[in-house]
Design a protein around this motif. Sequence first.
Motif, PDB file in Angstrom:
ATOM      1  N   THR A   1       0.834  -1.198   0.000  1.00 58.13           N
ATOM      2  CA  THR A   1       0.000   0.000   0.000  1.00 58.13           C
ATOM      3  C   THR A   1       0.872   1.252   0.000  1.00 58.13           C
ATOM      4  O   THR A   1       2.026   1.229   0.424  1.00 58.13           O
ATOM      5  CB  THR A   1      -0.938   0.024   1.213  1.00 58.13           C
ATOM      6  N   ASP A   2       0.279   2.347  -0.466  1.00 59.68           N
ATOM      7  CA  ASP A   2       1.029   3.590  -0.617  1.00 59.68           C
ATOM      8  C   ASP A   2       1.179   4.370   0.686  1.00 59.68           C
ATOM      9  O   ASP A   2       1.991   5.277   0.777  1.00 59.68           O
ATOM     10  CB  ASP A   2       0.335   4.497  -1.646  1.00 59.68           C
ATOM     11  N   ASP A   3       0.374   4.032   1.695  1.00 58.24           N
ATOM     12  CA  ASP A   3       0.379   4.864   2.896  1.00 58.24           C
ATOM     13  C   ASP A   3       1.287   4.340   4.005  1.00 58.24           C
ATOM     14  O   ASP A   3       2.188   5.029   4.469  1.00 58.24           O
ATOM     15  CB  ASP A   3      -1.040   5.041   3.418  1.00 58.24           C
ATOM     16  N   ASP A   4       1.049   3.086   4.427  1.00 62.79           N
ATOM     17  CA  ASP A   4       1.774   2.593   5.599  1.00 62.79           C
ATOM     18  C   ASP A   4       2.635   1.371   5.312  1.00 62.79           C
ATOM     19  O   ASP A   4       3.145   0.741   6.234  1.00 62.79           O
ATOM     20  CB  ASP A   4       0.783   2.265   6.725  1.00 62.79           C
TER      21      ASP A   4
ATOM     22  N   SER B   1       1.711  -1.480   4.287  1.00 62.36           N
ATOM     23  CA  SER B   1       1.042  -2.755   4.506  1.00 62.36           C
ATOM     24  C   SER B   1       0.915  -3.503   3.185  1.00 62.36           C
ATOM     25  O   SER B   1       1.145  -2.950   2.110  1.00 62.36           O
ATOM     26  CB  SER B   1      -0.341  -2.531   5.126  1.00 62.36           C
TER      27      SER B   1
ATOM     28  N   TYR C   1      -9.223   3.146  10.683  1.00 60.64           N
ATOM     29  CA  TYR C   1      -9.851   2.658   9.462  1.00 60.64           C
ATOM     30  C   TYR C   1     -11.039   3.523   9.059  1.00 60.64           C
ATOM     31  O   TYR C   1     -11.858   3.920   9.893  1.00 60.64           O
ATOM     32  CB  TYR C   1     -10.316   1.219   9.664  1.00 60.64           C
TER      33      TYR C   1
ATOM     34  N   ALA D   1     -11.365   6.158   3.492  1.00 59.81           N
ATOM     35  CA  ALA D   1     -10.106   6.649   2.927  1.00 59.81           C
ATOM     36  C   ALA D   1      -9.060   5.544   2.871  1.00 59.81           C
ATOM     37  O   ALA D   1      -8.253   5.479   1.933  1.00 59.81           O
ATOM     38  CB  ALA D   1      -9.588   7.838   3.741  1.00 59.81           C
ATOM     39  N   THR D   2      -9.070   4.659   3.863  1.00 53.21           N
ATOM     40  CA  THR D   2      -8.162   3.508   3.856  1.00 53.21           C
ATOM     41  C   THR D   2      -8.429   2.651   2.630  1.00 53.21           C
ATOM     42  O   THR D   2      -7.497   2.250   1.913  1.00 53.21           O
ATOM     43  CB  THR D   2      -8.355   2.653   5.120  1.00 53.21           C
TER      44      THR D   2
ATOM     45  N   ARG E   1      -7.315   4.358  -0.715  1.00 57.30           N
ATOM     46  CA  ARG E   1      -5.858   4.284  -0.918  1.00 57.30           C
ATOM     47  C   ARG E   1      -5.440   2.881  -1.338  1.00 57.30           C
ATOM     48  O   ARG E   1      -4.574   2.708  -2.206  1.00 57.30           O
ATOM     49  CB  ARG E   1      -5.133   4.701   0.363  1.00 57.30           C
ATOM     50  N   ASP E   2      -6.063   1.873  -0.735  1.00 54.44           N
ATOM     51  CA  ASP E   2      -5.732   0.494  -1.096  1.00 54.44           C
ATOM     52  C   ASP E   2      -6.123   0.196  -2.538  1.00 54.44           C
ATOM     53  O   ASP E   2      -5.369  -0.437  -3.289  1.00 54.44           O
ATOM     54  CB  ASP E   2      -6.433  -0.485  -0.153  1.00 54.44           C
TER      55      ASP E   2
ATOM     56  N   ALA F   1      -3.654   1.713  -4.894  1.00 55.36           N
ATOM     57  CA  ALA F   1      -2.399   0.958  -4.950  1.00 55.36           C
ATOM     58  C   ALA F   1      -2.535  -0.284  -5.826  1.00 55.36           C
ATOM     59  O   ALA F   1      -1.652  -0.603  -6.624  1.00 55.36           O
ATOM     60  CB  ALA F   1      -1.959   0.568  -3.541  1.00 55.36           C
TER      61      ALA F   1
END
Length: 309
Positions: free
Chosen positions: A8-11, A13, A93, A96-97, A100-101, A104
């Motif tokens: 994923t682009d954020d964290d 994961s 969660y 928005a989560t 983003r997923d 990705a």
Amino acid sequence: METWTVETDDDGSRLEVHSFRPAALTTANGGSTSAKGDPAPVTAPGVVIIHGTLVTDALYRPFARNLSLLLSRPVHCYNRRGRAGSAPQPDDYSVATEIRDLAAVMKTTGSEDVVAHSFGGFVALQAARDMPLRRLVTYDAAVSLSGNLNHRWRPELEQAVTEGQLNHAWAHLVQGLATAGPLSYLPLGALRMLSIMSARTNVGAEMRELLPTAVKEMRAVLDADAELADFTELTTPTLMLSGGWSPGYFADTGRQLASAVPAIDFAVVPGQLHEGPIRPGKRLALRIARFLNGTDGSVRPLSRKRRRK
């Protein structure tokens, strides 16, 4: 089928992805599982399927395979957070989560189109407001408009999950959402008994394990409650479908959005239950493939609507 992961682009994961490609599309790794988590290069843009709540992407793989063959394009399913080989749902969660997923997965797979079911339809429509999608199809999208889904939420569901009373929680979920056909209208006691019996099956046991994720997902839908005006700038050609035997509130939402948003068209698929995309048969996949290929009759009204703008 290929099994691999997307970061994923954020964290940082990871999300577990399963890909289907027609034989005509050769892959660099011969269609085997990617040890590095990288997709094989392809020659056609892909389609991403977003699954609903209380399930994993495993139930959608026959549908994805059929869609890939009909389109002659790669089709990718992925397990959303909290399932199988994907990362757990984070503490913060929200929709928005999920957006983003999805971004990705689409970026890594080189996909342009999205097909989404139930909660997945909610995610996809929210994403389409900001993300560039070529075409979008939803089936029984669980979108909350002007609070119309508030009465579907059962506080007892969250309390029962917290207390570990999963049979009680499942009964409240089924009654609240009414997505299990005639079974949804049984008394709570009968539904609890059905939950106990279904827990002996693999699918039933999996649904019970996923109940905590369903609580967060339903909260995300209600927290993202929108007005029709929030979708009027959507430009992605979108076909919203609802099963003829699905709960009526899905069709009501589809009709409202189609009447207010030029880019959206709506249709009822006769004889289909809420579980349409995970049921045997190719009829629904064929309907969706025609729209994604631009050969479905519902595309023409979209063009006329745009000319009136």
